[in-house]
Write a protein that holds these residues in place. Structure first.
Motif, PDB file in Angstrom:
ATOM      1  N   ASN A   1       0.792  -1.141   0.059  1.00  0.00           N
ATOM      2  CA  ASN A   1      -0.018   0.128   0.027  1.00  0.00           C
ATOM      3  C   ASN A   1       1.007   1.265  -0.004  1.00  0.00           C
ATOM      4  O   ASN A   1       0.663   2.062  -0.851  1.00  0.00           O
ATOM      5  CB  ASN A   1      -1.030  -0.018   1.226  1.00  0.00           C
ATOM      6  CG  ASN A   1      -1.610   1.237   1.313  1.00  0.00           C
ATOM      7  OD1 ASN A   1      -2.685   1.535   0.808  1.00  0.00           O
ATOM      8  ND2 ASN A   1      -1.370   2.141   2.284  1.00  0.00           N
TER       9      ASN A   1
ATOM     10  N   SER B   1      -4.761   3.966  -2.167  1.00  0.00           N
ATOM     11  CA  SER B   1      -3.993   3.976  -1.056  1.00  0.00           C
ATOM     12  C   SER B   1      -4.960   3.840   0.095  1.00  0.00           C
ATOM     13  O   SER B   1      -6.293   4.690  -0.280  1.00  0.00           O
ATOM     14  CB  SER B   1      -2.905   5.048  -0.741  1.00  0.00           C
ATOM     15  OG  SER B   1      -3.528   6.323  -0.685  1.00  0.00           O
ATOM     16  N   MET B   2      -5.137   3.217   1.175  1.00  0.00           N
ATOM     17  CA  MET B   2      -5.980   3.377   2.192  1.00  0.00           C
ATOM     18  C   MET B   2      -6.087   4.650   3.096  1.00  0.00           C
ATOM     19  O   MET B   2      -5.137   5.485   2.981  1.00  0.00           O
ATOM     20  CB  MET B   2      -5.874   2.229   3.191  1.00  0.00           C
ATOM     21  CG  MET B   2      -4.541   2.280   3.892  1.00  0.00           C
ATOM     22  SD  MET B   2      -4.416   0.934   5.010  1.00  0.00           S
ATOM     23  CE  MET B   2      -4.249  -0.501   3.787  1.00  0.00           C
TER      24      MET B   2
ATOM     25  N   LYS C   1      -5.269   3.261   8.070  1.00  0.00           N
ATOM     26  CA  LYS C   1      -3.677   3.051   7.966  1.00  0.00           C
ATOM     27  C   LYS C   1      -3.225   2.961   9.494  1.00  0.00           C
ATOM     28  O   LYS C   1      -2.308   2.160   9.628  1.00  0.00           O
ATOM     29  CB  LYS C   1      -3.139   4.020   7.021  1.00  0.00           C
ATOM     30  CG  LYS C   1      -1.882   3.645   7.002  1.00  0.00           C
ATOM     31  CD  LYS C   1      -0.974   4.713   5.873  1.00  0.00           C
ATOM     32  CE  LYS C   1       0.589   4.281   5.814  1.00  0.00           C
ATOM     33  NZ  LYS C   1       1.115   5.260   4.807  1.00  0.00           N
TER      34      LYS C   1
END
Length: 359
Positions: free
Chosen positions: A207, A217-218, A223
């Protein structure tokens, strides 16, 4: 626990066989990796408590040492799988090819390979052939450090279990088959832990690589939580090795108990000597001399010594005739702890009711 494991193996000569020497090398690698890994949170805690400016520890030398220790820890897990595969499947060849000295040499070679690999990756990043934290960098690093050792460990464990089960089905008794089934179950648990525990951190690094390339991306909140969970599982993977490979073995537990009991007896004897000092050096010397003389006189009597020898011979040879005796009081056979036959004993001891250290 890693340090305690190395201490017990160094203290007891019976544990200095090929299997336990490999376990000690694994414990050293895990200890160095965890020690280097804990420096960053320790520095963060100290800077937070003292309200001082945080100094960045993660430099190129630190990263190189930590990554090399990580590679060595994973490589030693695969190397230990190789050792146990050879001992179980080829016990006669293990006496020739495996020895504690060769195990140590191979362990040092694994460290050298890890250092060369990580230094090469660091140079590629320095000269911008590879972008740090990119997707390609993550795949290259994790392939050599994580994926390849896991594949070797999994293949050898599965092959070992298959061959042992095949031989057990043909020749072994029912009790032996049950112990082998326990070993098979433990092997499955070890493989699952080795594969699953580092995966969340691998996903997190992927990621980060996608985020560096401005792709998906989170979110930040997800995250933060995912990073904490992945780090916890990642460190657990390197903290359970002394339990799985060491303290589940009955031999090691017996040595640990004996060392603790010996230390306790020494303390008690020191306390008793301090509480009851000798009344006089002359009297204690005379008493000691008298004790020695009395034992010597009783032992040097011709009739007694002759009777003792005759009784010893009668016991030994009558026992041999009945099939229950031995010549152990007369002849003492000492086995060389460096031979790998003791390694086979270590692995075979796992077939007991609580021995699962064969994995």
């Amino acid at each position: 626990m890693n340090v305690l494991l190395v201490f017990l193996i160094l203290k007891d000569k019976q544990l200095r066989d090929t299997t336990f020497v490999g376990i000690a090398c694994l414990a050293v690698s895990d200890s160095l990796f965890l020690l280097l890994r804990i420096l960053v949170p320790m520095e963060t805690s100290v800077s937070f408590i003292t309200c001082a400016k945080r100094h960045r520890i993660i430099t190129t030398p630190y990263y190189t040492m930590r990554s090399s220790a990580w590679f060595a820890a994973n490589a030693h897990v695969a190397f230990l799988a190789v050792i146990r595969f050879i001992i179980l499947v080829y016990p006669l060849k293990s006496n020739v090819y495996l020895s504690p000295r060769r195990i140590t040499v191979v362990s040092c070679s694994l460290w050298a390979v890890g250092i060369i690999l990580i230094v090469t990756v660091a140079l590629l990043i320095e000269y911008k052939y590879i972008q740090a934290r990119s997707r390609d960098f993550v795949f290259i690093l994790w392939t050599f450090v994580y994926i390849m050792p896991v594949i070797v460990t999994t293949v050898l464990h599965i092959t070992k279990v298959y061959l042992v089960n095949k031989r057990t089905y043909e020749f072994a008794s029912e009790t032996h088959r049950k112990n082998v089934n326990r070993m098979s179950q433990m092997v499955i648990v070890v493989i699952c832990l080795a594969v699953l525990l580092p995966i969340p951190r691998f996903v997190l690094k992927i990621n980060d690589g996608l985020a560096a390339e401005h792709k998906i991306s989170m979110s930040r909140s997800v995250k933060n939580h995912f990073e904490g969970i992945s780090d916890l599982l990642f460190l657990i993977n390197h903290s359970i090795n002394p339990v799985i490979y060491g303290f589940l073995c009955p031999r090691l537990r017996k040595v640990f108990v004996s060392v603790c009991c010996q230390h306790r007896k020494q303390k008690m004897s020191q306390r008793s000597k301090a509480a009851n000092p000798p009344s006089g050096s002359t009297t204690s010397t005379e008493n000691g001399a008298c004790g020695v003389n009395m034992r010597t006189c009783s032992a040097t009597s011709p009739k007694d010594s002759k009777n003792e020898l005759n009784g010893l011979d009668n016991k030994a040879f009558s026992g041999l005739e009945n099939g229950t005796g031995s010549l152990a009081p007369v002849f003492t056979i000492q086995r060389d702890p460096r031979t790998s036959s003791s390694s086979l004993d270590t692995v075979i001891s796992s077939y007991s009711s609580d021995g699962v250290s064969v994995v």
